[in-house]
Design an enzyme around this catalytic site. Sequence first.
Site, PDB file in Angstrom:
ATOM      1  N   HIS A  46      66.203  54.232 120.254  1.00  0.00           N
ATOM      2  CA  HIS A  46      66.092  52.736 120.967  1.00  0.00           C
ATOM      3  C   HIS A  46      66.570  52.931 122.413  1.00  0.00           C
ATOM      4  O   HIS A  46      67.443  53.761 122.649  1.00  0.00           O
ATOM      5  CB  HIS A  46      66.816  51.863 120.214  1.00  0.00           C
ATOM      6  N   GLU A  48      68.570  51.057 123.938  1.00  0.00           N
ATOM      7  CA  GLU A  48      69.831  50.733 124.212  1.00  0.00           C
ATOM      8  C   GLU A  48      70.733  52.266 123.763  1.00  0.00           C
ATOM      9  O   GLU A  48      71.752  52.522 124.607  1.00  0.00           O
ATOM     10  CB  GLU A  48      70.509  49.746 123.272  1.00  0.00           C
ATOM     11  N   CYS A  76      69.118  45.448 117.696  1.00  0.00           N
ATOM     12  CA  CYS A  76      69.223  45.281 116.467  1.00  0.00           C
ATOM     13  C   CYS A  76      70.725  45.713 115.841  1.00  0.00           C
ATOM     14  O   CYS A  76      71.601  46.140 116.599  1.00  0.00           O
ATOM     15  CB  CYS A  76      68.212  46.345 115.830  1.00  0.00           C
ATOM     16  N   CYS A  79      71.811  49.225 117.335  1.00  0.00           N
ATOM     17  CA  CYS A  79      72.279  49.061 118.643  1.00  0.00           C
ATOM     18  C   CYS A  79      73.426  48.372 118.717  1.00  0.00           C
ATOM     19  O   CYS A  79      74.425  48.964 119.767  1.00  0.00           O
ATOM     20  CB  CYS A  79      70.910  48.658 119.361  1.00  0.00           C
TER      21      CYS A  79
END
Length: 143
Positions: A46, A48, A76, A79
Site C-alpha cells: 500500500h 502508506e 486501512c 496502514c
Amino acid sequence: MRLALDEAEDAAEAGEVPVGAVIIRDSEVLARAGNASVASADATAHAELLAIQAASAVIGDQRLSGCTLYVTLEPCAMCAGAIVLSRVDRVVFGAWDPKAGMSGSVADLLRNPKLNHSPEVHGGVLEAECGGLLTEFFRKQRL
C-alpha cells in the site's frame, strides 16, 4: 495532498488502485509512493507502507517523529498500525473509506486511547478529487 494525488494518478496509470502517499518533515518531502500491490504481487504494498519504509530509509530511523503523512484515502487497519508503530505525528487524508477506513469510518485505530501513540488526524482534505479518482478507476474496471 496534491503530491499524493500525483502518486495516486501514477498508480492508476499502472493499473493499481489509485492511492498515493507523501511523507513530509520540516517542509521537506522525505518519501512519496503509490499503491504497488499488483506490480509487486504483494497485498501489503500500500502507498502508506511504501512511503513509511522509504522515509525511514531516508532518515535512518524507524520512528518518523515530526513527520506528516498525506494520503489520498483513509488508511486501512494494516496502514493505521504501521502509522502508529512508526510514530508519524500527523495524518492528513482525502477520501473517507466506509468499507475499510480506520480513522473513523469503520473504526478509529489511529486515535485509539489504548495504543501508545495517537497521531493528529485530519480527514476529507481534497475529498472530492481523491474520491473521484477512485470512483473513476473502479468504474473503468467494471466496463
